[in-house]
Motif scaffolding. Structure first.
Motif, PDB file in Angstrom:
ATOM      1  N   SER B  22       4.916  -0.643   3.033  1.00 17.52           N
ATOM      2  CA  SER B  22       5.919  -1.133   2.987  1.00 17.52           C
ATOM      3  C   SER B  22       6.623  -1.083   4.786  1.00 17.52           C
ATOM      4  N   THR B  23       6.851  -2.173   5.766  1.00 17.31           N
ATOM      5  CA  THR B  23       7.508  -1.654   7.195  1.00 17.31           C
ATOM      6  C   THR B  23       8.552  -2.136   6.931  1.00 17.31           C
ATOM      7  N   ASN B  25      11.285   0.281   4.482  1.00 16.90           N
ATOM      8  CA  ASN B  25      11.072   1.847   4.132  1.00 16.90           C
ATOM      9  C   ASN B  25      10.754   2.814   3.682  1.00 16.90           C
ATOM     10  N   PRO B  26      10.115   3.724   3.491  1.00 13.07           N
ATOM     11  CA  PRO B  26       9.682   4.416   3.255  1.00 13.07           C
ATOM     12  C   PRO B  26       9.231   4.799   1.131  1.00 13.07           C
ATOM     13  N   TRP B  53      -1.810  -1.662   2.738  1.00 15.95           N
ATOM     14  CA  TRP B  53      -1.877  -2.853   3.174  1.00 15.95           C
ATOM     15  C   TRP B  53      -1.035  -3.387   4.326  1.00 15.95           C
ATOM     16  N   LYS B  54       0.589  -1.942   3.844  1.00 15.63           N
ATOM     17  CA  LYS B  54       1.274  -2.618   4.952  1.00 15.63           C
ATOM     18  C   LYS B  54       1.952  -1.342   6.289  1.00 15.63           C
ATOM     19  N   GLU B  55       1.230  -0.106   5.804  1.00 14.66           N
ATOM     20  CA  GLU B  55       1.339   1.415   7.057  1.00 14.66           C
ATOM     21  C   GLU B  55       0.405   2.008   7.465  1.00 14.66           C
ATOM     22  N   GLU B  56       0.489   2.382   7.594  1.00 17.25           N
ATOM     23  CA  GLU B  56      -1.204   3.405   8.440  1.00 17.25           C
ATOM     24  C   GLU B  56      -1.260   4.527   7.707  1.00 17.25           C
ATOM     25  N   PRO B  57      -2.473   5.213   7.320  1.00 17.16           N
ATOM     26  CA  PRO B  57      -4.021   4.338   8.358  1.00 17.16           C
ATOM     27  C   PRO B  57      -3.867   3.155   7.259  1.00 17.16           C
ATOM     28  N   GLN B  61      -8.301   1.000   9.088  1.00 26.81           N
ATOM     29  CA  GLN B  61      -9.474   2.887   9.893  1.00 26.81           C
ATOM     30  C   GLN B  61      -9.518   3.390   8.585  1.00 26.81           C
ATOM     31  N   VAL B  62      -8.858   3.737   7.762  1.00 28.73           N
ATOM     32  CA  VAL B  62      -9.328   4.769   6.518  1.00 28.73           C
ATOM     33  C   VAL B  62     -10.285   5.833   6.520  1.00 28.73           C
TER      34      VAL B  62
END
Lengths: 199, 264
Positions: B22-23, B25-26, B53-57, B61-62
């Motif tokens: 989520s962009t 909340n954690p 999908w919505k956070e990193e990595p 990237q992963v």
């Protein structure tokens, strides 16, 4: 095993590497200590000793707000994280700056392929399929505005790879962006649908 | 720990657990990280990574963060659907269940929620939230989202309700949804028993489990405190409300077993 990023990290530190994003790595004979780079000579920092602690330290900014973009320049201060070895250091750094060590290693090996924004937007489906309708001018303005809040170096442009060479400062691991993140794709949707932009 | 989990060892392989994230909340990614940390502690795999999908990595990237050439990818999703069928394979550039590329083998496993042990986890969570409450005098609700977009999660929730019914432990086991019939808002009319246990069929806690469902149940929303005030006495019943099933620590076992199931 094709790679050993822990070894890559240990060698980079042995050769003088000490900064990643806003993190300073203080290496001693027995341990690695991480701090916010503005806290290097500050006393009274709260001590953490587990690599898993990095997740909470990276999760929220100084004001307690969630940080969906870990390379935003808003890492909180006031802590120090002491870790016993390079394996733990690697895991902690993957929480502070996800995949950035591996992306840099891939880049050095010539295995990092920049993806132009048009290609990223072009393969989107569902609610993001609409992003491919963004005009070139809108897209350029969006990237300039949105990516200004990120510490990564952008290796892509709208329709091609970024011709600018990667800037490498002594002792600092470059943070590389080889493809637009989902945050930017979501922003492109707002631009196309004329929704309020992210602050 | 499930006996089968002890038998699994993949020291030369990497595990990548994929969550939605989520962009905002954690809470969305937290269970995925917790399960990954637990699996890393057990040393089942040579390395364990998360991707979102919505956070990193990100999914793009992963794979750069992985050392090992054999990689198990387990989607931490409650059911098959748009993300497991379209988004994850596209973003990881998979050829199908098995992808061999650049000296690497990527094994794309079934989503965690598809595992047969989900039934056991739901029963475990229901018993844990209402200790000492006789199941033969209890109505158990499995609550899904219930929109067209999440059609598959509704199917998975129905499948779990049928399996729990087959155990014959609870007086009744019911499906309910936030946004379609049968609606969880009508829980007191749908349930016949004096005790009611509600388990959200979600991969993580968030607005749905902290606020939306409590509102529909008629219990005050107190953020994550909502799970600490059981039981709630209202509408003539005793109500027990659990956190999302995906936060159950046993989910780590399910993720490991879903990876092992690929080779079975």
């Amino acid at each position: 095993m094709s790679r050993d990023l822990t070894k890559f990290l240990a060698e980079w530190i042995a050769e003088g590497g000490s900064r990643i994003g806003q993190i300073a790595i203080l290496a001693t004979a027995a341990a690695f200590e991480l701090r916010h780079d503005e806290d290097v000579s500050r006393d009274g920092l709260e001590l953490f000793t587990k690599w898993e602690d990095a997740r909470a330290l990276a999760s929220r900014d100084e004001a307690g707000k969630f940080r969906p973009l870990k390379t935003a320049p808003n890492l909180r201060r006031g802590w120090r994280l002491v870790l016993a070895d390079a394996a733990q250091l690697r895991k902690a750094l993957d929480y502070f700056y996800p995949a950035m060590l591996g992306v840099r290693a891939s880049h050095l090996l010539g295995n990092l392929v920049p993806v132009p924004l048009r290609e990223t937007l072009g393969r989107q489906t569902g609610m993001y399929a609409v992003t491919k309708n963004i005009a070139d001018q809108e897209a350029r303005a969006m990237v300039d505005r949105f990516c200004a809040g990120c510490l990564k170096q952008r290796l892509w442009e709208l329709a091609a790879a970024n011709p600018q060479p990667v800037q490498v400062q002594a002792g600092k691991l470059p943070l590389l962006c080889h493809e637009a993140c989902n945050l930017l794709v979501a922003e492109a949707r707002k631009v196309v649908k004329k929704l309020p932009a992210a602050k | 720990m499930h006996p089968g989990t002890l038998m699994i060892a993949r020291p030369d392989s990497a595990l990548v657990i994929v969550g939605h994230g989520s962009t905002v909340n954690p809470d969305s990614s937290a269970p995925t990280y917790q399960h990954a940390e637990e699996i890393a502690r057990r040393g089942v795999f040579g390395e364990v990574h998360c991707a979102f999908w919505k956070e990193e990595p990100s999914l793009r990237q992963v794979l750069h963060a992985v050392d090992r050439d054999e990689i198990y990818v387990v989607p931490n999703f409650i059911s098959e659907g748009y993300f497991t069928k379209s988004v994850i394979p596209r973003e990881l550039e998979l050829d199908g269940a098995l992808t061999v590329r650049g000296g690497r083998t990527i094994k794309y496993c079934e989503p965690a929620g598809n595992h047969a042990r989900m039934t056991e986890l739901l029963l475990h969570r229901a018993a844990q939230i209402a200790p000492g409450v006789p199941p033969e005098k209890t109505s158990l609700f499995i609550v899904g989202h219930g929109t067209d977009l999440n059609e598959n999660s509704a199917v998975a929730a129905k499948r779990e309700v049928e399996r729990i019914r087959e155990h014959g432990l609870y007086a009744e086991v019911l499906n309910a949804y936030m946004e379609e019939e049968p609606r969880i808002a009508n829980w007191d009319r749908l349930a016949s028993q004096p005790n009611v246990v509600v388990v959200p069929f979600f991969i993580s806690d968030g607005l749905h489990s902290y606020e939306d469902i409590p509102l529909l149940l008629g219990i005050a929303s107190e953020g994550r405190e909502i799970f600490r005030h059981n039981p709630y006495r209202l509408r003539g019943r005793t109500l027990y409300y659990a956190s999302a099933i995906g936060t159950e620590p046993l989910f780590a076992d399910v993720i490991v077993e879903q990876a092992a199931a690929f080779d079975a």
